[in-house]
Every structure is written in structure tokens, then in C-alpha cells.
Motif scaffolding. Sequence first.
Motif, PDB file in Angstrom:
ATOM      1  N   LEU A 160      38.101  50.757  19.300  1.00 34.69           N
ATOM      2  CA  LEU A 160      39.159  51.434  18.886  1.00 34.69           C
ATOM      3  C   LEU A 160      40.466  50.833  18.272  1.00 34.69           C
ATOM      4  N   GLY A 161      40.578  49.544  18.593  1.00 32.45           N
ATOM      5  CA  GLY A 161      41.301  48.847  18.076  1.00 32.45           C
ATOM      6  C   GLY A 161      42.994  49.163  18.842  1.00 32.45           C
ATOM      7  N   LEU A 162      42.852  49.682  20.062  1.00 34.28           N
ATOM      8  CA  LEU A 162      43.935  49.986  20.872  1.00 34.28           C
ATOM      9  C   LEU A 162      44.641  48.816  21.471  1.00 34.28           C
ATOM     10  N   VAL A 163      43.931  47.669  21.293  1.00 33.53           N
ATOM     11  CA  VAL A 163      44.599  46.242  21.861  1.00 33.53           C
ATOM     12  C   VAL A 163      45.581  45.697  20.580  1.00 33.53           C
ATOM     13  N   ASN A 164      45.652  46.470  19.618  1.00 36.15           N
ATOM     14  CA  ASN A 164      46.399  46.136  18.400  1.00 36.15           C
ATOM     15  C   ASN A 164      47.776  46.579  18.744  1.00 36.15           C
ATOM     16  N   VAL A 165      48.661  45.896  19.343  1.00 36.39           N
ATOM     17  CA  VAL A 165      49.947  46.529  19.619  1.00 36.39           C
ATOM     18  C   VAL A 165      50.938  45.642  18.650  1.00 36.39           C
ATOM     19  N   CYS A 166      50.599  45.485  17.600  1.00 40.84           N
ATOM     20  CA  CYS A 166      51.421  44.678  16.307  1.00 40.84           C
ATOM     21  C   CYS A 166      52.471  45.707  15.978  1.00 40.84           C
ATOM     22  N   ASN A 167      53.877  45.549  16.191  1.00 45.69           N
ATOM     23  CA  ASN A 167      55.143  46.441  15.673  1.00 45.69           C
ATOM     24  C   ASN A 167      55.047  47.837  16.663  1.00 45.69           C
ATOM     25  N   GLU A 168      54.357  47.517  17.710  1.00 43.04           N
ATOM     26  CA  GLU A 168      54.346  48.761  18.710  1.00 43.04           C
ATOM     27  C   GLU A 168      54.744  48.328  20.035  1.00 43.04           C
ATOM     28  N   PRO A 169      56.127  48.186  20.536  1.00 47.95           N
ATOM     29  CA  PRO A 169      56.523  47.731  21.691  1.00 47.95           C
ATOM     30  C   PRO A 169      56.287  48.678  22.985  1.00 47.95           C
ATOM     31  N   ARG A 170      55.861  49.930  22.723  1.00 49.62           N
ATOM     32  CA  ARG A 170      55.568  50.954  23.633  1.00 49.62           C
ATOM     33  C   ARG A 170      54.278  50.664  24.101  1.00 49.62           C
ATOM     34  N   ALA A 171      53.140  50.438  23.210  1.00 53.78           N
ATOM     35  CA  ALA A 171      51.916  50.200  23.415  1.00 53.78           C
ATOM     36  C   ALA A 171      51.762  48.792  24.210  1.00 53.78           C
ATOM     37  N   ALA A 172      52.702  47.794  23.766  1.00 48.11           N
ATOM     38  CA  ALA A 172      52.491  46.325  24.194  1.00 48.11           C
ATOM     39  C   ALA A 172      53.058  46.477  25.482  1.00 48.11           C
ATOM     40  N   ALA A 173      53.991  47.192  25.965  1.00 49.58           N
ATOM     41  CA  ALA A 173      54.447  47.082  27.250  1.00 49.58           C
ATOM     42  C   ALA A 173      53.374  47.802  28.088  1.00 49.58           C
ATOM     43  N   GLY A 174      52.750  48.827  27.689  1.00 48.85           N
ATOM     44  CA  GLY A 174      51.495  49.444  28.481  1.00 48.85           C
ATOM     45  C   GLY A 174      50.465  48.761  28.510  1.00 48.85           C
ATOM     46  N   LEU A 175      49.918  48.094  27.526  1.00 47.76           N
ATOM     47  CA  LEU A 175      49.002  46.980  27.628  1.00 47.76           C
ATOM     48  C   LEU A 175      49.186  46.057  28.487  1.00 47.76           C
ATOM     49  N   LEU A 176      50.159  45.226  28.573  1.00 51.09           N
ATOM     50  CA  LEU A 176      50.372  44.384  29.428  1.00 51.09           C
ATOM     51  C   LEU A 176      50.532  44.729  30.982  1.00 51.09           C
ATOM     52  N   ALA A 177      51.182  45.844  31.259  1.00 47.20           N
ATOM     53  CA  ALA A 177      50.909  46.369  32.861  1.00 47.20           C
ATOM     54  C   ALA A 177      49.480  46.492  33.182  1.00 47.20           C
ATOM     55  N   TRP A 178      48.874  47.315  32.399  1.00 48.20           N
ATOM     56  CA  TRP A 178      47.547  47.665  32.657  1.00 48.20           C
ATOM     57  C   TRP A 178      46.784  46.605  32.941  1.00 48.20           C
TER      58      TRP A 178
END
Length: 629
Positions: A160-178
Amino acid sequence: MKGLEQAVSIKLWAGNGESAPWGKLKQDPELWDDTGDTLVFFGRSRSEPSFRLRSTLLRESKHVVLIEMMQDSIVKTKEKEQQPGTVQYKLYMDAPSGGSKIDILRYHITTRNFFAFMLRKPLVGFTFYQALVDLHDRLEDYFDPGTDCTSALKSYLVRLGLVNVCNEPRAAAGLLAWSEDIRWNEGWREAFVHSVGMYERINKLQESADISLSTTAHLHRAHLELQARVQEAEEILSTFYFDDAHFAQEDSASSVRAASDRFRKFLKQFYEKQYQSWPIRRGQQGNHLWLDRAIISRLQDDFSALYEYFVNRNIYWNDEDDEDVRNARNWLSSVNNLNFGLDGEDYRMLGVFRNLDCRLNASHIPRPYPLLPNSVPAAPPMKKSVFRGKKTDRARESRVAHLYAEASNMHQLSREHARNDLAQAYVRFEKFDNPSEVDPREARRERWVIIYCVLQTLANLSVDVPNLSFKGDVTYFLNCRLQGLPPWNPTERIFTDASREFSHCWLAPEAWEESQYEHWTSSGTKSIPSIRRSESSSTYDSRPLSPEAQSMTTTMTSTMVSTFYNHESMRELEAVEAPPAELKSAYDDMSKHSLTGRESEAHYATAKTPEIKPLPKYLSKPLPMRPQR
């Protein structure tokens, strides 16, 4: 529940770096199929369904819990009323009792994400990390114990492209922690690199609390290291002034220093016209850095075009491990093993390159030498005319312009480099840069020093971390250091850092060989090693010699060229070219009978040779004779 949905911020993560507010538990359009025969309710207290799905999808999933719930929730209807689209099942997904309103809402959101996972639809949640953790737990509850739920969820995120966190700091923080929770290397690298680029934004979010203390420390350290490199590049590129080149010019003539100053001024004026100011003035308060990834990419394209225009493709650095290279005369070699001379100014230029690369702890640019025009010493000042002012040497200006044009790769450029704005502006600038007073050879050499130094500076920022899945049009840098990471495996080298060896100047020689090969194959001509234009001409690929070097170097005579051609190129020519059609019979007969001595001479005497037609007396119409007076 409706008031609670509005009070709590719930977001939808659609993938590909997109997110939006969400509050549609009542009836989710992503999970509503008008042809479905199964209704899903958030508990028996809800009168209206939230989802409408097809029961065939639920059965094909082979989820034991869902299949049991479907068997217990069959809607009793008459056989005559069972038509496509008729509701046959009603599933009531009750939340565990005893929880708070937030817990109940979180349970229903996870239920919604479970069906979204099955149907490959976007995720929703309070935070991206919370959505991933809760969904992972629900999958382990619904699936059989032997199912690899972690791999299934990772596959879902990638698809689904949910690992695409470009310009999305909230998604980047969540993906990094998980990713750290499940030890996912690829997901952690993707999130970490983007998080370093968006560090100042992530550091202000509540989601940053989900990141572990170890990863937070690595983020801070990587951010400071990247910021230091950017600041160093800003200081240099704002004026295009390099201490390494300036100190080497202290003993040079004033004309040499003046040529360098004019070129720096030209570069600054060019980018002032492009960006209204140089260095660029940022409107954001508190952001003292003006360089970003987009500007560095533009500069890299511009100076790569200049490099392609004027680099000598045949001269390269020798291996520094060789003891002979310690002697300055052995620093460079030629691809064609041709003899070329270096004068004192050339050694000064190469010394600047070596000092710069040593200070940056960087590898040399593989092709460091420019195409230099022949030397035309500065002429004495022209006398002033009483009526027309200062005289100009038109002949010298034309000659200098011609030498500049010859000492270039214009005939080998790609369309992208030939049409580059900076390259075209540079050609015009060089042509009119005091041609009657400046030696074109010295001026080109000083400009090349600045071009080399700029390219080495850009290579420290222009290359992204390899193997990133998504880059997009982000303006922040994606080349942080990954040495000693991830934190759960610091000893083993898992990730590869961004390297200047992936910059244009390091990859260009291989691209030149490929383009040359494609040129020969597309034209239908076999590529054979023969004397290139650079081997018989001193104005294109081979380096023109200075007056000092010409006195020290022996010029290749026509006899030497002929000897080289006969002994080297003809061997390859005979190896790859077939004999002419007229002599094919003679070659065939000779191979059959293996004639030697006089028999061979007699055989050749009787062999048919192609008929040569006499040439006409005049190849073109003769000029008329001038009448005598």
C-alpha cells in the motif's frame, strides 16, 4: 461515541506520503460494498452498520474466528428472497467490557483496520505507531498460531505504500518506532533517514515519545553531523571561494587571480538571477540554513554539465599505492598511453586537487584534467586612437574564441548537458572574458580549479542513502550517516552510507564507454580499436601542450603515427574485418591449398583483382580563366 470521535484526532494514512483527518466509524466508504451480503456492526448497541462486505472474501481468508462468527450470525430469509446483494450475515463486533471510552474507540478502530488489512485499504488511528501495534496484536488473535503475522503486516505496508513517509513526520516517527519493535531493517532505515531530514519537525511532535531513547540519541547525532556538512557547503557555495585554491594562487600572476575572481563573480550573478538572491534568503524564522536538497540537486546538474563540456576524458589519476606515483610527474596517465607534458601551473593545479581531497578525506574525481586550449600569451596593450579610443585586436579575439570551442566536448555531449543553462551561459562568458588580454590556457585552468572544488563539495551532499524505497520531491537531505546502525545490531555492517563515488563525475567514465558502444552498434559499424581523433589531433581529446612543455616533449611525427597505426590498429583490424568481396575467392583458395613460396606468388598473379576505373581529369567544374588585360 460521535462526540468522542470529534474530540479525539483520528487520521487516515492512505499511503504514498498522504494523510488526512478521519472520523467515519458510522459508515466507512473505504469498506462499504453495495453488492456485499455481510453487514458489520460496532457492537449490538449500534443500530446502523459500519461496513458492508462480501462473505466470499471472509471465507477465502480462512480466518477461524470470522468463519465461526459468520455461522452464528446467519440472517434467516426465505429462499425466494435470496438474491445477489441480499444481506445474509450480520456480524456484531463487541468491544471488551470494562474499558474506558478511549479504549472502546481504540478497539473499534483496530477492528476497522483489520478489515482494511484484508481488503488492502488504508489504515486509520490516533497515531501511526498505535495503529500498527494494535493491528499486529489483532492479527495474532485472529490468525492461527503458526501464521507469520509480522511478515504479513510488512507485506501489507509495502504493497500500500505505507512505508512512504516523505514529508510525513508523524508517519515517519511511527514507522521508526514499530520497525525497531519488530527488528525490521529496511523499514527502520527508510524511517530513520527521513526522520533525520525532518528532525526539527519530529522533535516537536508528541509522536516522538514513541521512539526509543537509543534511536532518539542516534537521530540527534545524525542530525548534527548532517547540519555541519550543510553549513560548511553553504559557506563555500555562497561565494564559490576556496582557501585551497586561493593559497596556491599567491605566487601566480595577477592575470591568473583576476580570471578566477571574474569566474566566481559570474557564478554568483548567474544564481542571483535564478533565485533573486545568492545566497538565498529564507522567509522562515529560525531557519538559518538556506541550502536544501533541491538546490544541491540543481547545482549538481549544472556543474556536471560544465564537467562534461570541458573534462579531458582520456587522462586519469594513477594508483596512489604505487611508489612511482609519489613523484609528481607520475600523478596522471593517459588512456591511449600518449605522451603529454605538464607545466608548472599544471602541477600547481593538481596539488590543489590533492590537498582538497585530503582535507575532505575524499577520493579523487577519476578524470581530473580539463581540455586546455593552446597558449596565446597576452599581447602588449594596444595604442589608443585619437578618434576611436582604445583599439581591439579582432584577429586575436577570433583566434581565442576558436581555441575555446575546439578545447571542448561539444560534439560528444548529451542533449541534457548541451542545453543546460549554466553551461550555455559559461560558453558565452568565456568567449568574451577579456580575450585580448588573457591567455585562454591560463584562464581555462583557473576556472577548472573552481569547477573541481565545487563538484567535490556537492558530492558530499548530493548523493542519497542507497536502497531507499521512496524519495519523492522532498527538500530535506537524505544522506545521513548510518555507521553502527541499527541500534540492535551495532557491530555488523548492515546499511551502506551515501558515497561520493555514486556522484556524476565518478559514474561518468562508465557512461562514456556505454554511449560509445551504443554509437558503434547502432550505426552498424564494428567497434575496433584504432587511432582516435585525440591521438592525431592536439585540439580535441588530447591535451594541447604549453610552450614550456613543447620544449620538453617530443612531438609525434607522421612516421610515428603511421608506425603506431600499422602495428597496433591493423592487428585489430585484421582480426575483426572480413576480406573484401573481390578477394574472397583468393582467400578461400589460399586457405584450402595452403600455397607457399612461388606457388603462392603465381596464385596471386592469376587471382582476379577489382577493376579500377580511371579518374576524370577534373573532379569538379574548372574555374573560368581570368581574361588578360
